[in-house]
Structures are given as structure tokens and as C-alpha cells.
Design an enzyme around this catalytic site. Structure first.
Site, PDB file in Angstrom:
ATOM      1  N   GLU A   1       0.586  -1.297  -0.102  1.00  0.00           N
ATOM      2  CA  GLU A   1      -0.019  -0.025   0.046  1.00  0.00           C
ATOM      3  C   GLU A   1       0.824   1.278  -0.079  1.00  0.00           C
ATOM      4  O   GLU A   1       0.600   2.172  -0.831  1.00  0.00           O
ATOM      5  CB  GLU A   1      -1.011  -0.142   1.135  1.00  0.00           C
TER       6      GLU A   1
ATOM      7  N   GLU B   1      -3.860  -9.668   3.337  1.00  0.00           N
ATOM      8  CA  GLU B   1      -4.444  -9.386   4.950  1.00  0.00           C
ATOM      9  C   GLU B   1      -5.553 -10.296   5.098  1.00  0.00           C
ATOM     10  O   GLU B   1      -6.016 -10.778   6.117  1.00  0.00           O
ATOM     11  CB  GLU B   1      -5.255  -7.872   4.876  1.00  0.00           C
TER      12      GLU B   1
HETATM   13  N1  3HC Z   1       4.329  -7.661  11.783  1.00  0.00           N
HETATM   14  C1  3HC Z   1       4.883  -8.133  12.828  1.00  0.00           C
HETATM   15  N2  3HC Z   1       5.732  -9.212  12.723  1.00  0.00           N
HETATM   16  C2  3HC Z   1       5.915  -9.848  11.757  1.00  0.00           C
HETATM   17  C3  3HC Z   1       5.408  -9.195  10.612  1.00  0.00           C
HETATM   18  C4  3HC Z   1       4.500  -8.123  10.542  1.00  0.00           C
HETATM   19  N3  3HC Z   1       3.810  -7.996   9.616  1.00  0.00           N
HETATM   20  N4  3HC Z   1       5.591 -10.404   9.587  1.00  0.00           N
HETATM   21  C5  3HC Z   1       6.506 -11.090  10.059  1.00  0.00           C
HETATM   22  N5  3HC Z   1       6.719 -10.822  11.365  1.00  0.00           N
HETATM   23  C6  3HC Z   1       7.566 -11.540  12.255  1.00  0.00           C
HETATM   24  C7  3HC Z   1       7.395 -12.909  12.667  1.00  0.00           C
HETATM   25  O1  3HC Z   1       6.258 -13.001  13.664  1.00  0.00           O
HETATM   26  C8  3HC Z   1       8.671 -13.371  12.981  1.00  0.00           C
HETATM   27  O2  3HC Z   1       8.814 -13.154  14.157  1.00  0.00           O
HETATM   28  P1  3HC Z   1       9.667 -14.385  15.080  1.00  0.00           P
HETATM   29  O3  3HC Z   1      10.968 -14.411  14.748  1.00  0.00           O
HETATM   30  O4  3HC Z   1       9.625 -13.470  16.585  1.00  0.00           O
HETATM   31  O5  3HC Z   1       8.930 -15.407  15.295  1.00  0.00           O
HETATM   32  C9  3HC Z   1       9.521 -12.776  12.174  1.00  0.00           C
HETATM   33  O6  3HC Z   1       9.014 -11.592  11.455  1.00  0.00           O
HETATM   34  C10 3HC Z   1      10.062 -13.708  10.840  1.00  0.00           C
HETATM   35  O7  3HC Z   1       8.772 -13.793  10.123  1.00  0.00           O
HETATM   36  P2  3HC Z   1       8.831 -15.198   9.418  1.00  0.00           P
HETATM   37  O8  3HC Z   1       9.220 -16.365  10.182  1.00  0.00           O
HETATM   38  O9  3HC Z   1       7.495 -15.432   8.913  1.00  0.00           O
HETATM   39  O10 3HC Z   1       9.740 -15.174   8.232  1.00  0.00           O
HETATM   40  P3  3HC Z   1       9.886 -15.477   6.787  1.00  0.00           P
HETATM   41  O11 3HC Z   1      11.260 -15.139   6.244  1.00  0.00           O
HETATM   42  O12 3HC Z   1       9.574 -17.064   6.643  1.00  0.00           O
HETATM   43  O13 3HC Z   1       8.452 -14.725   6.059  1.00  0.00           O
HETATM   44  C11 3HC Z   1       7.157 -12.768   5.588  1.00  0.00           C
HETATM   45  C12 3HC Z   1       8.604 -13.668   5.971  1.00  0.00           C
HETATM   46  C13 3HC Z   1       6.908 -13.446   4.100  1.00  0.00           C
HETATM   47  C14 3HC Z   1       7.238 -11.386   5.493  1.00  0.00           C
HETATM   48  C15 3HC Z   1       6.312 -13.516   6.311  1.00  0.00           C
HETATM   49  O14 3HC Z   1       6.635 -13.169   7.737  1.00  0.00           O
HETATM   50  C16 3HC Z   1       4.818 -12.942   6.423  1.00  0.00           C
HETATM   51  O15 3HC Z   1       4.024 -13.360   5.449  1.00  0.00           O
HETATM   52  N6  3HC Z   1       4.439 -11.985   7.155  1.00  0.00           N
HETATM   53  C17 3HC Z   1       3.132 -11.298   6.999  1.00  0.00           C
HETATM   54  C18 3HC Z   1       3.067 -10.634   6.049  1.00  0.00           C
HETATM   55  C19 3HC Z   1       1.309  -9.683   6.089  1.00  0.00           C
HETATM   56  O16 3HC Z   1       0.534 -10.678   6.283  1.00  0.00           O
HETATM   57  N7  3HC Z   1       1.458  -8.403   5.941  1.00  0.00           N
HETATM   58  C20 3HC Z   1       0.048  -7.978   6.013  1.00  0.00           C
HETATM   59  C21 3HC Z   1       0.006  -7.302   7.544  1.00  0.00           C
HETATM   60  S1  3HC Z   1      -1.540  -6.763   7.651  1.00  0.00           S
HETATM   61  C22 3HC Z   1      -1.460  -5.199   7.112  1.00  0.00           C
HETATM   62  O17 3HC Z   1      -0.364  -4.861   6.374  1.00  0.00           O
HETATM   63  C23 3HC Z   1      -2.624  -4.167   7.140  1.00  0.00           C
HETATM   64  C24 3HC Z   1      -2.525  -3.069   6.382  1.00  0.00           C
HETATM   65  O18 3HC Z   1      -3.389  -3.153   5.279  1.00  0.00           O
HETATM   66  C25 3HC Z   1      -3.122  -1.927   7.137  1.00  0.00           C
END
Ligand code: 3HC
Ligand code: NAI
Length: 718
Positions: free
Chosen positions: A120, A140
Site C-alpha cells: 500500500e 490481509e
Molecule cells: N508484523 C509483525 N511481525 C511480523 C510481521 C508483521 N507484518 N511479519 C513477520 N513478522 C515476524 C514474525 O512473527 C517472525 O517473528 P519471530 O522471529 O519472533 O517469530 C519474524 O517476523 C519472521 O517472520 P517469518 O518467520 O514469517 O519469516 P519468513 O522469512 O518465513 O517470512 C514474510 C517473511 C513473508 C514477510 C512473512 O513473515 C509474512 O508473510 N508476514 C506477514 C505479512 C502480512 O501478512 N502482511 C500484512 C500485514 S496486515 C497489514 O499490512 C494491514 C494493512 O493493510 C494496514
């Protein structure tokens, strides 16, 4: 702007600007994934403001420091919001307008992932470029929410209404090339991103302005047919692929607003829908599932400094259903596999099954022939143990027979490397007993894969009494390498998943003995959110398997316990489930379960002979009787220490047993219902139905204290 409780100096560390040849490069520096935590949006706003005002700056590049661009809003912050805590919803509106209104071109340079709020933010830039292996997406919905920072408004303006619907409903990211084709990216950079971004920015700056504001781009908002038709197709897609989920439908509504309102009105509509979703049970459950899945890797006693062996070669004994699937999972992850059988015919049959599976994937367009050839070449079929001494992990997957497995383990221990992890895929046998016949019981672990092992994400890692932390750590590393969710559990009969499944399975059978039908029970369970009903599962896994496991675990050895009556009868009739075309249901060539009058007659006859009273059941009672037993057993497992956390049990059930992620898993769901209510109901069942419903002491204690399993986990992780 999101509310920040960080100081300006901290914000400065989260977002760093460096100047290079007239370009301000703004680096987001919030490891591990550059989430938009409090302080980051403020830092970006400050950096943009400064760069815009600086006459020496001709263009701005925004990048992520470390392994990725920006992975979205901080999900911890969203979790607080979902539970009604914390400072309120992050609002990036002012920041995004400020970026878009910047007089100098803003180029978003993406590596790793631009997800959710990350994409975004990127869409508010004037240009987006990315390296080839970068991904962009709006995931999301996987958290039960919709894009909340104008993604539903800007994405359709770049990629069109249909593409925006597809991305927001599926939650699946696009690879850079796909994003370029969709109009989300302006260029894909070969080589170093920063170098490419600087060159791109300078070129754009030389071309002069004005620079395109995404919010003013309306051309893409046109749809192939009518807007209403595009939205209806989206709703259909959502109902088909995201059954029971509310968020995808809300995302479609918000995208509809982009197609029918001004940007200013559209983003307000999006915000309302976002607020509705974030306050929902589904959002709380899905965020729980997100963190629970990441939490399983945190195992007491295994620190970041626990050494992990490098993994290159896995050896497998037994090329049957499981051995073959495990071999595929390993080969798919780039590992070399030695696959040993005892007989040539079994080896040929095993390799042929692997070939057939791969061929089916080629037919479905998932893999190319070349990829399959590469993967097949990694699997070495053999009848002896040649090369086993070079394997880092050996996985035994022979018949479920203790004496045979001990024999195999004795052979293995004499020939493998002293550091080699010796694993068994047993689903019922005692890992300690197996370990005891080896020279190094500390190297032995259970690796309970689920069928089909090349597909199912769950891997129960069974930690025997003697297992060294290095062994468990290696098992976790293997799970990660295979893209599976490895959950460490203790060594009790049935481990965690199957131990909990048995009370659940038998209760569904008691329900049909008391007057319900298999399809009614399965219908209630799937309407609740289970991927499959219990009778369908039994038919899929094999009624013979369930009968054998029941005997091996010595269930119902206590004569006073009520024993299910029908399963054995089906077994005797050769109705073994899908594999014989008949089980609880009948199956045609489409493998769809069809209720079978023969089974219904059998159930009614057996129940009458046993004097079991018949009555009707509501969906609610079916779900309570089926799932409360599961939860009660989960509480026992937790209390006995066979699972580290209630959340681990949820991960097992969501990833291995088809429990809906939007329910959070059984233990989370119990909290949503309220443990008081569940405890009370279980006590009623105990009075009505007998001692199998004895409440677990932990359940009772938490219910009395007004707590949930989530509270229990929080107290025990402190
Ligand atoms: N917020 C907070 N923590 C996050 C995060 C996020 N968006 N994304 C990942 N983390 C944290 C994980 O909890 C993990 O923490 P830990 O080491 O303490 O367990 C650490 O980051 C590493 O994450 P992964 O183990 O998942 O690492 P990968 O390398 O396997 O994957 C990734 C990386 C593809 C970025 C994956 O973490 C992921 O898919 N994250 C979520 C992405 C997501 O859903 N984003 C949308 C959020 S909602 C949003 O943005 C709302 C907006 O529209 C306003
Ligand atoms: P299977 O019967 O399909 O395969 C077992 C294979 O082991 C056979 O091909 C047999 O020839 C081979 N074998 C026997 N002795 C051998 C030896 N000494 N050396 C090499 N190969 C030998 O059995 P399946 O279903 O693959 O099960 C294997 C193990 O996985 C069992 O312990 C089972 O409990 C467990 N398991 C099975 C699941 C399932 O759904 N099928 C799920 C999870 C675990």
C-alpha cells in the site's frame, strides 16, 4: 498517522536517509521484516519531508534494509487492536498523500516482499521497481482483515478491478514478473537493486514532472463487463475458495467502492470495513494462528546458539505410502534422497507411485517435465544401505511393527555417522523403546509426517526421553527446509494429534449409534468449519488403519468403557473406506461420499441389538459432543507436558487435521466459547454419558479462574 510512543531519535534509527548523486535513498530499518511498527511511518514521513525540501535532492528512492522491503503493518499492533487494546488502528492516510504529493519523483525499490501495508505504501510512490525474485501482495485476508491503508483503492487503479479482487480475495502474492504484467510494477531490475533504482530515479528526474499520482489514475478502473458483474464474480470466487471467511467479501465491497466512488469517499468506506473486520472473532483467531505457527519454533532449551547440522542428504527406509511421500518432500526441497526397500517389487512400486504423483502435478500444470526429471534424479532407489553413512538424517518408514522397526534401527545404528539423526515415522509406537536399541538414543527422534507427506504441512517432532536438543533442533531445521510446520511434542501414545483425535472419532461414532447419521454428523462438523467430517476422514485414512491403531494403543482395554460398535463391523465386511470404494459411505469414480443405506441399516440394527436409545441431534449438540472431547484431551496433554503450549496444539490441528484457521484451532476456539461453558457442558456429559467425559483438571482450574488457554500460554511463556 499511527500513534508513536518512540522518540524522534528512535524514529531516525528506524528510517535512515543516505544521499547519492542527487538522490535521497530512504532505508527502512526495522528488522526482521521492516513492519510498519510505531515510529516507522513517522520516520518515513520525516524523511520524505526533508528530502522534498532539500534543493540538492532531485529524486527519492525508498527501500527496505536487510532481507526485505516492508512486510506490512505490525501484526502485533493489529493483534492489540483486535483485542480492543493498544492505541488504535494505524492510519497511514496523511503519509500516503504526502508521498503522492511530493514534488520530486518517489521510486519504491522492492526486494523480498512488499506485503499488505508495504504494498500500500509502495503504491503511493510515483514508480515501483523490483528485483526478479521479489513478491508483492495483499495477504490481509489471511489475518481476517482487508487492506486498511487504501490498498483496495490504489490497487484497482493500477491493476484493474478484477485483478485487485483476485489478489485481495486469494491473499496470494504475485512474483515480480506477474506484478509487472499487471501494471503494479513499472520495471523489473536485473542485478543490484540499489544501483538499478538510482539509475531509474535519475532518469525519471531528468524527464521532469509532473509525476503520476496513483489515486488520480482512473483508466484502469474500467471493467470488462459491468462493475456489478465483476463484484459478483469476486463473491463467487470468495465463497468457493475462502468459504466461511468474511474478510474477502468485505475486501470486494471496498474494491466496489473504488469503482463507484471518488478516491476520497472510497478510502473512508475501506476504513469502515477494515474497522469492522479487525474487531471480529475471525481476525482474532487468524492472528492467533499466524503467531502460533511462528511460535512453534521457539522450543525451551533450544537457543539460537544450538548447533544445527547442515542438511544435504536424507536416507529413507521403506518406499511405501509414507516413505515415497517423504522422499518427494525431500527431493522437492533440493535434498538428495537414498530410498531403501527390502524387495525389488516394493521398490519398483514405490518409485512408480512417486512417478505417478509427479506426472499428475505436470498434468495439473504445477511442475514442468524438466523440474520433475531433476527431482526424480535426486531420489536414489536401492535395496541395500549403500551411502547411508553419508546421510545427515535417516527416516525409517517401514511397516508399523515394533520388532521390525527395532531390527531396522539396530542395523542403522551400526552403520550411520555418529552425528546422524535417526528418525522414525511411526504413528503409534514408543520412541523411547526404539531409541533403546540404538547406540546413541540421544540421536533418535520421531518424525510423524502426515499423508500425503509431500503435501501436508504438519510434522510432529516427537521428543523421546533421551533425545538431545541438537537432535530436536536438527528435526526443526529439516521441517523448515521441507517448508513444513514442525511442532515438538512429547512421547505419549498417539502423540498429540492422534491422541486427541481418538476421543473425537469415537464420540462421532457414538452419536450415530444414538440416532444421528454419518452425513448429519459430517455436515455439522463441516458447517462448523472442519475441512472434512470425521467419517469422511476415517474412510480416507482407512478403517483398517483406525482399527489397527486402536488395538496397538490398547484403547478400550478397560472393560467398563463404552466401545464403538460399528467400525469393527465395517472392517469385517471389507468396507475399508475409499480404497475399497466403500466404508462409512460409498464412493463412485469421483470419490465423493454417498450415504449408503446398507451402512444405515447396519447402524440401526447394531444399536437396537445393543439396546441403545435413539433420538435426534441438533448441529450444536453434535459439535459439542465431537469437539469438547477433543478440547478436554488437549487440556490433559498440556497439563501432562506433552505439548509446550496450547497454541502448539492449535497449530497441529489447523495444519494436520483440517480445523479451520479462522476458528484459531481447538484450544483457541475453547477460549472463544468460554472455558466456563465448556467445563459445565463436559460435567453434564460426564453425568449423562459416563467417565470418558471426566473433565481435565487444567480445564477445570482455568474455568474456575475465568481464564483461557491463551492466558495459560501467556503465563507460561513469561
Ligand atoms: N508484523 C509483525 N511481525 C511480523 C510481521 C508483521 N507484518 N511479519 C513477520 N513478522 C515476524 C514474525 O512473527 C517472525 O517473528 P519471530 O522471529 O519472533 O517469530 C519474524 O517476523 C519472521 O517472520 P517469518 O518467520 O514469517 O519469516 P519468513 O522469512 O518465513 O517470512 C514474510 C517473511 C513473508 C514477510 C512473512 O513473515 C509474512 O508473510 N508476514 C506477514 C505479512 C502480512 O501478512 N502482511 C500484512 C500485514 S496486515 C497489514 O499490512 C494491514 C494493512 O493493510 C494496514
Ligand atoms: P506401507 O505399507 O505403505 O509401506 C511400508 C514399506 O516398508 C513397504 O513398502 C515395505 O516393503 C517396506 N519395508 C518393510 N520392511 C523393510 C525393510 N526392512 N527395509 C526397507 N523397507 C522395508 O506403510 P506406510 O503407510 O507407508 O507406513 C509406514 C510407516 O509410517 C508406519 O510406521 C506407519 O505407522 C507410519 N505412518 C503412516 C501413515 C499413513 O497414513 N499411512 C501416517 C503417518 C505415519
Amino acid at each position: 498517522m499511527s500513534l508513536s510512543c518512540r522518540s524522534e531519535a528512535e524514529n531516525d534509527r528506524l528510517v535512515i536517509t543516505v544521499h547519492q548523486d542527487g538522490v535521497a535513498v530512504i532505508l527502512v530499518n526495522n528488522p526482521p521484516v521492516n513492519a510498519l511498527s510505531a515510529g516507522v511511518p513517522e520516520g518515513i514521513a520525516g524523511a520524505i519531508e526533508t528530502a522534498d525540501a532539500d534543493p540538492s535532492v532531485r529524486a527519492i528512492v525508498l527501500m527496505g534494509g536487510g532481507r526485505t522491503f516492508i512486510a506490512g503493518a505490525d501484526i502485533k499492533q493489529l493483534e492489540e487492536l483486535a483485542w480492543g487494546q493498544g492505541p488504535g488502528a494505524p492510519n497511514l492516510h496523511e503519509l500516503l498523500l504526502r508521498i503522492e504529493d511530493c514534488a520530486k519523483p518517489v521510486v519504491m525499490a522492492i526486494h523480498g516482499a512488499a506485503l499488505g501495508g508495504g504494498l500500500e505504501l509502495a503504491m503511493a510512490g510515483h514508480y515501483r521497481i523490483a528485483v526478479r525474485d521479489a513478491q508483492v501482495g495483499q495477504p490481509e485476508v489471511n489475518l481476517g482483515i482487508i487492506p486498511g491503508a487504501e490498498g483496495t483503492q490504489r490497487l484497482p487503479r493500477l491493476a484493474g478491478i478484477e485483478k485487485a479482487i483476485e489478489m485481495c480475495v486469494s491473499g496470494k502474492p504475485l512474483k515480480a514478473a506477474e506484478a509487472l504484467a499487471a501494471g503494479i510494477l513499472d520495471s523489473v531490475v536485473e542485478g543490484d537493486l540499489r544501483t538499478g533504482a538510482l539509475a531509474f530515479a535519475r532518469r525519471i528526474a531528468e524527464g521532469g514532472g509532473p509525476h503520476r499520482k496513483t489515486r488520480e489514475r482512473a483508466a484502469q478502473l474500467k471493467v470488462q463487463a459491468t462493475l456489478e458483474e465483476a463484484l459478483a464474480a469476486g463473491r463467487e470466487l470468495s465463497l468457493k475458495t475462502k468459504k466461511n471467511l468474511v474478510a474477502p467479501l468485505r475486501a470486494i465491497q471496498a474494491i466496489g467502492a473504488a469503482g463507484s466512488m471518488s478516491f476520497e469517499h472510497g478510502y473512508i468506506r475501506e476504513r469502515q470495513l477494515f474497522q469492522e473486520c479487525v474487531a471480529s472473532d475471525q481476525c482474532r483467531a487468524l492472528i492467533h494462528a499466524f503467531f502460533a505457527e511462528r511460535g512453534v519454533t521457539k522450543v525451551p532449551g533450544i537457543g539460537k546458539d544450538t548447533p544445527v547440522l547442515p542438511l544435504t542428504r536424507v536416507a529413507i527406509v521403506g518406499a511405501g505410502t509414507m516413505g515415497g511421500g517423504i522422499a518427494m518432500a525431500c527431493a522437492n526441497s533440493g535434498l538428495t534422497v537414498l530410498l531403501k526397500e527390502s524387495r525389488q517389487e516394493a521398490l519398483d512400486a514405490g518409485m512408480a507411485a512417486i512417478r505417478r504423483n509427479y506426472d499428475a502435478s505436470v498434468k495439473r500444470g504445477r511442475f514442468t517435465e524438466e523440474l520433475v526429471a531433476e527431482r526424480m534424479a535426486r531420489i536414489r532407489p536401492q535395496l541395500d544401505y549403500a551411502g547411508f553413512e553419508t546421510a545427515e538424517v535417516v527416516i525409517e518408514a517401514v511397516f508399523e511393527n515394533m520388532e521390525l522397526k527395532k531390527h531396522v534401527f539396530r542395523e542403522l545404528t551400526a552403520l550411520v555417522d555418529p552425528d546422524c539423526v535417526l528418525a522414525s515415522n511411526t504413528s503409534t509406537l514408543n520412541i523411547d523403546e526404539l531409541a533403546s536399541v540404538t547406540r546413541r538414543p540421544e540421536n533418535v527422534v520421531g518424525l510423524h509426517f502426515f499423508t500425503p507427506a509431500n503435501v501436508m504441512r504438519l510434522l510432529e517432532i516427537v521428543r523421546g526421553r533421551a533425545a538431545a536438543m541438537e537432535t530436536v533442533s536438527a528435526a526443526l531445521a529439516l521441517a523448515k527446509r521441507l517448508s513444513k510446520v514442525g511442532v515438538v511434542v512429547g512421547n505419549c501414545p498417539g502423540f498429540v494429534g492422534n491422541r486427541m483425535m481418538f476421543p473425537y472419532m469415537f464420540e462421532t461414532q457414538f452419536l450415530v449409534e444414538e440416532g444421528a447419521t454419518p452425513e448429519q454428523v459430517d455436515g455439522a462438523l463441516t458447517r462448523f468449519g472442519m475441512a472434512m467430517g470425521m467419517f469422511e476422514v476415517d474412510d480416507l485414512a482407512g478403517i483398517d488403519v483406525a482399527c489397527r491403531v486402536r488395538q496397538e494403543l490398547g484403547l478400550f482395554s478397560e472393560p467398563s468403557m463404552r466401545k464403538p460398535l460399528i467400525q469393527d463391523r465395517l472392517y469385517e465386511m471389507g468396507r475399508l473406506g475409499q480404497k475399497t470404494g466403500k466404508g462409512w459411505y460409498s464412493y463412485g469414480t469421483d470419490r465423493k461420499p454417498v450415504p449408503d443405506p446398507e451402512v444405515l441399516n447396519l447402524i440401526r440394527t447394531v444399536a437396537r441389538e445393543a439396546g441403545i436409545e435413539q433420538r435426534e441431534f441438533s448441529d450444536e449438540e453434535i459439535v459439542e459432543r465431537s469437539l469438547y472431547g477433543l478440547i478436554n484431551e488437549g487440556a490433559r496433554i498440556l497439563e501432562e507436558g506433552y505439548a509446550f503450549r496450547a497454541a502448539d496444539i492449535d497449530v497441529i490441528y489447523v495444519n494436520g487435521y483440517g480445523f479451520a484457521a479462522w476458528r484459531g484451532g481447538p484450544m483457541f476456539y475453547a477460549g472463544a466459547v468460554g472455558l466456563k461453558k465448556i467445563y459445565k457442558r463436559i460435567c453434564e456429559f460426564q453425568r449423562e454419558l459416563g467417565e470418558r467425559w471426566k473433565p481435565a483438571p487444567l480445564l477445570r482450574r482455568l474455568a474456575e479462574e475465568g481464564k483461557s488457554f491463551r492466558d495459560y500460554d501467556a503465563e507460561h511463556s513469561a
